[in-house]
Design a protein around this motif. Structure first.
Motif, short mmCIF file in Angstrom:
data_model
loop_
_atom_site.label_atom_id
_atom_site.label_comp_id
_atom_site.label_asym_id
_atom_site.label_seq_id
_atom_site.Cartn_x
_atom_site.Cartn_y
_atom_site.Cartn_z
N GLU A 1 0.83 -1.20 0.00
CA GLU A 1 0.00 0.00 0.00
C GLU A 1 0.87 1.25 0.00
O GLU A 1 0.61 2.19 -0.75
CB GLU A 1 -0.94 -0.03 1.21
N TYR A 4 2.43 1.84 -3.35
CA TYR A 4 1.48 2.37 -4.32
C TYR A 4 1.33 3.88 -4.17
O TYR A 4 1.23 4.61 -5.15
CB TYR A 4 0.11 1.69 -4.18
N LEU A 14 8.46 -2.95 -7.00
CA LEU A 14 7.42 -3.99 -6.95
C LEU A 14 7.80 -5.16 -7.85
O LEU A 14 7.59 -6.32 -7.49
CB LEU A 14 6.07 -3.40 -7.37
N ILE A 24 3.45 -14.85 -0.58
CA ILE A 24 2.51 -13.83 -0.13
C ILE A 24 2.98 -12.44 -0.56
O ILE A 24 2.20 -11.63 -1.05
CB ILE A 24 2.31 -13.91 1.40
N PHE A 25 4.26 -12.19 -0.41
CA PHE A 25 4.81 -10.89 -0.81
C PHE A 25 4.67 -10.69 -2.32
O PHE A 25 4.31 -9.61 -2.78
CB PHE A 25 6.27 -10.76 -0.37
N ARG A 26 4.92 -11.75 -3.10
CA ARG A 26 4.77 -11.66 -4.56
C ARG A 26 3.32 -11.33 -4.92
O ARG A 26 3.06 -10.53 -5.82
CB ARG A 26 5.22 -12.95 -5.24
N ASP A 27 2.36 -11.94 -4.21
CA ASP A 27 0.95 -11.64 -4.47
C ASP A 27 0.64 -10.17 -4.19
O ASP A 27 -0.09 -9.53 -4.96
CB ASP A 27 0.04 -12.53 -3.63
N HIS A 28 1.16 -9.65 -3.11
CA HIS A 28 0.93 -8.24 -2.79
C HIS A 28 1.57 -7.33 -3.84
O HIS A 28 0.96 -6.32 -4.23
CB HIS A 28 1.47 -7.90 -1.40
N CYS A 29 2.75 -7.70 -4.30
CA CYS A 29 3.40 -6.91 -5.36
C CYS A 29 2.57 -6.96 -6.64
O CYS A 29 2.41 -5.94 -7.32
CB CYS A 29 4.82 -7.43 -5.61
N SER A 30 2.05 -8.13 -7.00
CA SER A 30 1.20 -8.26 -8.19
C SER A 30 -0.04 -7.38 -8.07
O SER A 30 -0.43 -6.70 -9.03
CB SER A 30 0.76 -9.71 -8.40
N ASP A 31 -0.66 -7.41 -6.91
CA ASP A 31 -1.85 -6.57 -6.70
C ASP A 31 -1.52 -5.09 -6.84
O ASP A 31 -2.27 -4.33 -7.45
CB ASP A 31 -2.46 -6.84 -5.32
N ALA A 32 -0.41 -4.69 -6.26
CA ALA A 32 -0.01 -3.27 -6.35
C ALA A 32 0.31 -2.89 -7.80
O ALA A 32 -0.09 -1.82 -8.26
CB ALA A 32 1.19 -3.01 -5.45
#
Length: 183
Positions: A1, A4, A14, A24-32
């Motif tokens: 967040e 972003y 990212l 989990i960190f990769r998923d958050h980076c993908s979302d961002a």
């Protein structure tokens, strides 16, 4: 967040997180990255062209699949959908299944119905259903019939029947939905 909020300058960081972070960190980076849209696509493409490790390529494909931007979808259809890695092809199907207009992106999924990997075939089937692509119905009917006769393909058979139902419902004026993109 927080990254972003930094703005597009955060995109390289990212992308680096896709390579070095845990799942989990990769998923958050993908979302961002998905929130940056087109601003992230060119940087992702640069990383893709550098021939990264298989795990990093999967993470890049996952990020692209979350970007519903036409340039991301184009990259998915031209490179990811023909990749040797089944997971990357599956991410391509997932991303293309959210493309708009559906008539532009749905035909890209048709070859994946014949993919050697059953998960990729399933993602293509579900994508065609999600897009409501009526021209795929004959091929989906055949695939449903073939898969129904094979106990190892029960999941694919169910997904195919679901996709057929979604397409018919989307294209049925009685359901209040008429798709003008896919005759």
């Amino acid at each position: 967040e927080e990254l972003y909020q930094v703005g597009p300058h955060a995109v390289p960081y990212l992308i680096a997180g896709l390579e070095f972070g845990d799942t989990i960190f990769r998923d958050h980076c993908s979302d961002a990255l998905a929130r940056f849209g087109a601003a992230a696509v060119s940087r992702i493409e640069e990383s893709w062209q550098a021939k990264p490790s298989p795990l990093f390529r999967r993470a890049l494909a996952a990020a692209l699949s979350r970007l519903h931007d036409p340039s991301a979808l184009s990259l998915l259809s031209k490179q990811a959908l023909i990749d040797e890695d089944w997971a990357i092809r599956a991410y391509a199907c997932e991303g293309l299944s959210h493309g708009s207009p559906p008539a532009r992106w749905a035909p890209c999924l048709l070859p994946a119905l014949q993919d050697r990997d059953p998960y990729v075939r399933k993602q293509a089937v579900l994508g065609l259903g999600r897009l409501g692509y009526r021209p795929a119905l004959p091929e989906l009917e055949i695939l449903a019939q073939q898969a129904s006769g094979n106990p190892d393909q029960l999941d694919l058979a169910l997904a195919t029947r679901q996709a057929i139902s979604m397409i018919k419902k989307r294209n049925n004026p009685a359901h209040g939905i008429q798709d003008t993109e896919n005759p």
